[in-house]
Design a protein around this motif. Structure first.
Motif, PDB file in Angstrom:
ATOM      1  N   THR A 172       1.156   4.103  -2.781  1.00  0.00           N
ATOM      2  CA  THR A 172       0.618   5.446  -2.531  1.00  0.00           C
ATOM      3  C   THR A 172       1.722   6.498  -2.457  1.00  0.00           C
ATOM      4  O   THR A 172       1.531   7.603  -2.943  1.00  0.00           O
TER       5      THR A 172
ATOM      6  N   ALA B   1     -10.199   5.964   2.601  1.00  0.00           N
ATOM      7  CA  ALA B   1      -9.714   4.791   1.865  1.00  0.00           C
ATOM      8  C   ALA B   1     -10.569   4.514   0.632  1.00  0.00           C
ATOM      9  O   ALA B   1     -10.075   4.039  -0.388  1.00  0.00           O
TER      10      ALA B   1
ATOM     11  N   SER C  20      -3.936  -7.939  -0.464  1.00  0.00           N
ATOM     12  CA  SER C  20      -4.238  -6.504  -0.338  1.00  0.00           C
ATOM     13  C   SER C  20      -4.730  -5.911  -1.645  1.00  0.00           C
ATOM     14  O   SER C  20      -5.293  -4.827  -1.668  1.00  0.00           O
TER      15      SER C  20
ATOM     16  N   ARG D  41      -7.507   0.461   4.842  1.00  0.00           N
ATOM     17  CA  ARG D  41      -6.742   0.861   3.669  1.00  0.00           C
ATOM     18  C   ARG D  41      -7.114  -0.053   2.519  1.00  0.00           C
ATOM     19  O   ARG D  41      -7.531  -1.191   2.711  1.00  0.00           O
TER      20      ARG D  41
ATOM     21  N   PRO E 113       2.744  -2.797  -6.752  1.00  0.00           N
ATOM     22  CA  PRO E 113       2.670  -3.722  -5.611  1.00  0.00           C
ATOM     23  C   PRO E 113       3.500  -4.994  -5.814  1.00  0.00           C
ATOM     24  O   PRO E 113       4.071  -5.517  -4.868  1.00  0.00           O
TER      25      PRO E 113
ATOM     26  N   SER F  86      -9.734  -5.079   1.580  1.00  0.00           N
ATOM     27  CA  SER F  86      -9.223  -3.961   2.356  1.00  0.00           C
ATOM     28  C   SER F  86      -8.685  -4.486   3.678  1.00  0.00           C
ATOM     29  O   SER F  86      -9.033  -5.586   4.112  1.00  0.00           O
TER      30      SER F  86
ATOM     31  N   PHE G 240       0.825  -1.209   0.000  1.00  0.00           N
ATOM     32  CA  PHE G 240       0.000   0.000   0.000  1.00  0.00           C
ATOM     33  C   PHE G 240       0.862   1.263   0.000  1.00  0.00           C
ATOM     34  O   PHE G 240       0.663   2.169  -0.804  1.00  0.00           O
ATOM     35  N   TRP G 241       1.850   1.302   0.902  1.00  0.00           N
ATOM     36  CA  TRP G 241       2.670   2.523   1.003  1.00  0.00           C
ATOM     37  C   TRP G 241       3.557   2.701  -0.213  1.00  0.00           C
ATOM     38  O   TRP G 241       3.740   3.822  -0.688  1.00  0.00           O
TER      39      TRP G 241
ATOM     40  N   TYR H 157      -6.393  -0.298  -2.105  1.00  0.00           N
ATOM     41  CA  TYR H 157      -6.036   0.362  -3.345  1.00  0.00           C
ATOM     42  C   TYR H 157      -6.560  -0.488  -4.480  1.00  0.00           C
ATOM     43  O   TYR H 157      -6.963  -1.634  -4.272  1.00  0.00           O
TER      44      TYR H 157
ATOM     45  N   LYS I 206      -9.187   4.327  -3.119  1.00  0.00           N
ATOM     46  CA  LYS I 206      -9.334   3.100  -3.893  1.00  0.00           C
ATOM     47  C   LYS I 206     -10.102   3.333  -5.200  1.00  0.00           C
ATOM     48  O   LYS I 206      -9.732   2.785  -6.227  1.00  0.00           O
TER      49      LYS I 206
END
Lengths: 289, 402
Positions: free
Chosen positions: A54, B275, A211, A124, A60, A215, A50-51, A126, B279
Motif C-alpha cells: 500500500t 479495507a 494475507s 486489512r 508482497p 483478510s 500489506f504496508w 489487498y 481490496k
C-alpha cells in the motif's frame, strides 16, 4: 465435477494449514518451546506485505526479503533473551513447558497491543494474484495455489534437512533428548535458537502468503496459533511431512463435509477429527513414538 | 499574598450576590460520561473503528465547542470521558457498566460494541435508569424488549426491516421481467447471520420469490469456494450473503475468481469498510450491503474531515451512524438543560433528531425507519431502501460484471 472442485479446494486449504503449522512444529517439535505468540509472527508478515504494497507499491513476494530476516532475528532474540533463562532454571521439561506457555502468552498480548496501537484494529486486505487458474478443468485462485506450493516445498525441504543432513541429525537429537545431545558435543543452545528462529521465519512466509487471500487484523494471530497447534498435534510433534499430511486431511475433510453434509459443519468436522486423533493416536498420526 | 486572599473573598462575595451567578457556581465542572468498549480481544477491531473512536471524536468536538449547553446552569459544560476495556468479554462489560454507575458515579454511560454485549448490558442500564442509544446491535429480540427496558433505544436497522426491502426489490425486478427471481442465500452461523437469513426467507415467501439455496457456514471459515460453486450451479440471479468482515472479503474475492457475477450481489458486515475499498477498488461498484447513511445529511462532509484529521483513516457507515447517536444524546441533554436521566430518556423517546447520519425518531424505542440497504455507487455508499427516505438513491441494476 463440483465434487472434484470441492476436493481440490480442500487440498489447497489443507496446504495452507500445513504451511502455518510447519514453523510451530520447528519451535515446539525441535526447540521444545510451546510458543503461544507464534501467530503474531504471521500477523507481522501479513502487515509487512500489506504496508509494503500500500505505501510503496512493493510486491508482497518481495516483502519477504524484509520480513523473513526480521522474523528470524526477532525470534532468535526472543529465544536468546526471554526463553533461554527459563531453559536454564527449569528443573525438568514439564516445568519448562509451563513457564514458556506463561511467558509467550504474555508476549502475545505485548505484540498484539503494539500492533493495535500502531496499525489500529480494523481489517486489512489487498488483492494480489487473485486470478483464476484452471487445474484439470477446475478453477482455483493463483494466490491459494502459491500458498499450497510453498507448503509442499517447505515441508519437503525441512524433511530432507532433518533426515539427510548432519545439522538435521543434530536437531533431531535435540528433539529427542537435549541433555544427551549435549553429551555428544551438539551445541544445544545455539541449535535450539536456530530452530526457533527458523520457525518464526517460516511463519513470516506463511503470513505473507495467507494475507494474499484472507483478510487480517492486529488480533488475528491467536486464531492461527490454535490452528497450527491442532495440525502439529495431529500430525505428530516434530514430523514435517506428518504436519503437511494432517493439514491436508483437515482441509479435505472440511471441504467434503461442507459439500456432502452441510457447510455449517466444517469447524465441527475439524474438531471432531482432532478429538478422534487425540483418543486413538494421542502421539499424532505420523509419529512412531 | 494577603491582598490576593482578600481579593478572592471579594470576588466570591460578588458572585454570591447575583442569582444567575449562584447557579453558575453550582454548575458541574464537567459532565462525566463513562463507557466500556472492547479495546483488546476479538471484538477490538470492530469496536475500535465503529464505537471507541467515535466516542473520542465526539468528546473532542463537543469540548472544542466549549461543552454541552446546560440551560439550568446557563453555561456550557465540557465532557469528561471515563473509559474501560471490556477485553471482549461480556461478563466484564456488565461488571464495568455497573462499576461506572455505582463506583465512578458517572452522569451517563455510553453503550458497548456488538449485539451480544449490548443485549447483555442493557438490563444494567435499565436497572439503574441510565438512558442508552444502542447502535451496534441488531436482533429480533429488541422489538419485544421495549416495555421491559424503557431506557434502551435501538438505532440500527433490525433483521426484519433489514431484509423486507430486499425481498420486495427482487419481487419488483421479477415483475418487470428483469430477473427470474431465483434467490440464493448464504450466511454465517452466528446470531446476526441466522436471524437475517431467517427473516429473508420469510420475506421472500411473502413476496413470492423462490429461494433456491439457503445454507450457513461457520465463523472463521477459511474457504468458501466449494459453496460458491454449488450456488453458481443453481444459476440464481440474486445472491445474498449475510456475512461478517472476514467472510465478506472472502466471498467477494472468491466470487470474482470463479466468475460468479449475478445482477444482484449483496454482502453483510464489512462491505462498507475502507479495507473493502482498498481490496476491490472499482469492482465494488454495484455491490449491495447492510445499512446505509444519508450522504446528503448536513455536517457529514465536515465530520469525515475531522475524523480523517484525528485518526488518519477513512470512515464507514457504522462510524457515521454511531456518531449520529451521540448527537441525539447531546441534543436530548440540551433540550432538557440539565443532567436528569429520566428527562433525557423522555426527550430521546419523543424527539426527532437531525444528525450527520440520518433523521432519527424512535417508536417503541426502535428507530423504525432506519436505513436498511445501501449500495456501492462509484466511490460512495448510498442509501437505497427504504426508498422514501431523504437522500435515497435509485438502485443500480444490474450490478456491473466483475
Amino acid at each position: 465435477m463440483v465434487l472434484f472442485e470441492a476436493i481440490l479446494s480442500g487440498v489447497l486449504v489443507g496446504g495452507m494449514y500445513g504451511l502455518i503449522a510447519l514453523g510451530l512444529n520447528l519451535q515446539y517439535g525441535i526447540a521444545r518451546m510451546m510458543n503461544l505468540a507464534y501467530g503474531e509472527t504471521l500477523m507481522g508478515g501479513a502487515f509487512t506485505a500489506f504496508w509494503f504494497l500500500t505505501l510503496w507499491r512493493i510486491d508482497p513476494l518481495a516483502s519477504l526479503l524484509f520480513s523473513v530476516p526480521v522474523a528470524f532475528c526477532g525470534n532468535w532474540l526472543i529465544y536468546r533473551y526471554l526463553l533461554t533463562p527459563l531453559v536454564r532454571r527449569a528443573a525438568n521439561r514439564d516445568v519448562l513447558e509451563a513457564d514458556t506457555i506463561l511467558v509467550t502468552f504474555g508476549l502475545l498480548f505485548v505484540f498484539q497491543g503494539v500492533a493495535l496501537v500502531q496499525w489500529g484494529g480494523e481489517y486489512r486486505g489487498y488483492t494480489y494474484l487473485a486470478v483464476p487458474v484452471h487445474v484439470l478443468g477446475a478453477t482455483v485462485a493463483l494466490n491459494r495455489v502459491l500458498a499450497f506450493v510453498a507448503a509442499v516445498a517447505l515441508a519437503l525441504a525441512l524433511y530432507w534437512l532433518l533426515r539427510a543432513t548432519r545439522l538435521g541429525g543434530a536437531l533431531r537429537a535435540i528433539a529427542i533428548d537435549p541433555v544427551a545431545a549435549q553429551l555428544v558435543a551438539i551445541d544445544v543452545p545455539r541449535l535450539s535458537a536456530l530452530a526457533f528462529a527458523a520457525g518464526g521465519a517460516i511463519m513470516a512466509v506463511a503470513g505473507t502468503l495467507v494475507s494474499m487471500f484472507l483478510s487480517f487484523n492486529a488480533s488475528i494471530g491467536i486464531v492461527y496459533t490454535l490452528k497450527a497447534l491442532i495440525v502439529v498435534i495431529m500430525g505428530g510433534v516434530g514430523r514435517m511431512l506428518g504436519c503437511l499430511a494432517a493439514g491436508l486431511i483437515l482441509g479435505v475433510a472440511e471441504a467434503l463435509g461442507a459439500y456432502l453434509v452441510d457447510p455449517g459443519l466444517t469447524l465441527a468436522i475439524n474438531f471432531a477429527l482432532f478429538l478422534l486423533v487425540l483418543l486413538v493416536r494421542p502421539q499424532g498420526l505420523f509419529s512412531r513414538g | 499574598m494577603q491582598r490576593r486572599t482578600v481579593l478572592k473573598g471579594g470576588v466570591s462575595l460578588l458572585a454570591a450576590a447575583g442569582a444567575p451567578m449562584v447557579a453558575r457556581a453550582q454548575a458541574p465542572k464537567s459532565i462525566r460520561i463513562g463507557y466500556a468498549v472492547s479495546l483488546s480481544g476479538p471484538y477490538a477491531p470492530g469496536a475500535q473503528s465503529t464505537t471507541w473512536s467515535q466516542y473520542k471524536l465526539w468528546a473532542k468536538d463537543v469540548n472544542d465547542a466549549g461543552g454541552i449547553f446546560l440551560k439550568k446552569h446557563d453555561r456550557k459544560v465540557p465532557i469528561e470521558l471515563i473509559d474501560y476495556d471490556d477485553r471482549s468479554q461480556i461478563e466484564e462489560a456488565i461488571r464495568l457498566v455497573e462499576r461506572l454507575i455505582l463506583n465512578d458515579k458517572v452522569d451517563l454511560v455510553l453503550p458497548p460494541w456488538g449485539t451480544a454485549t449490548n443485549l447483555a448490558t442493557a438490563p444494567v442500564f435499565n436497572k439503574h435508569e441510565y438512558p442508552a442509544i444502542h447502535y451496534t446491535a441488531s436482533a429480533m429480540r429488541v422489538r419485544q424488549l421495549g416495555p421491559r427496558w424503557p431506557y434502551s433505544f435501538w438505532a440500527l436497522v433490525q433483521p426484519d426491516n433489514g431484509t423486507e426491502p430486499l425481498a420486495a426489490m427482487c419481487a419488483q425486478l421479477k415483475k418487470e421481467g428483469k430477473i427470474k427471481g431465483r434467490i440464493a442465500i448464504m450466511h454465517v452461523a452466528d446470531q446476526l447471520g441466522v436471524e437475517m437469513a431467517t427473516a429473508m426467507v420469510d420475506a421472500c415467501k411473502k413476496a413470492a420469490v423462490e429461494v433456491v439455496y439457503n445454507k450457513s457456514y461457520p465463523l472463521g471459515v477459511s474457504d468458501l469456494q466449494p459453496q460458491i460453486r454449488e450456488v453458481m450451479a443453481l444459476e440464481p440471479d440474486a445472491f445474498f450473503c449475510f456475512s461478517y468482515p472476514t467472510d465478506t472479503f472472502m466471498v467477494t474475492e472468491q466470487a470474482q475468481v470463479v466468475g460468479f457475477s449475478p445482477p444482484i450481489f449483496y454482502t453483510g458486515v464489512g462491505t462498507p469498510f475502507p479495507a473493502y475499498v482498498a481490496k476491490f477498488g472499482a469492482k465494488k461498484n454495484g455491490v449491495l450491503l447492510y445499512g446505509a447513511v444519508d450522504t446528503t445529511a448536513p455536517g457529514q462532509k465536515e465530520y469525515i474531515e475531522r475524523h480523517k484529521a484525528m485518526f488518519n483513516r477513512g470512515v464507514e457507515i457504522g462510524s457515521i451512524g454511531t456518531y449520529g447517536t451521540l448527537q441525539i444524546l447531546q441534543k436530548a441533554i440540551e433540550q432538557v438543560g440539565e443532567i436528569d436521566r429520566k428527562k433525557i430518556r423522555d426527550a430521546i423517546a419523543s424527539g426527532t433528531f437531525e444528525t450527520i447520519a440520518d433523521v432519527y425518531t424512535f417508536k417503541d424505542q426502535v428507530h423504525q425507519t432506519a436505513w436498511a440497504v445501501g449500495q456501492w455507487q462509484g466511490d460512495e455508499v448510498v442509501g437505497i431502501y427504504p426508498a422514501d427516505k431523504r437522500g435515497a438513491k435509485p438502485l443500480m441494476f444490474p450490478k456491473p460484471k466483475w
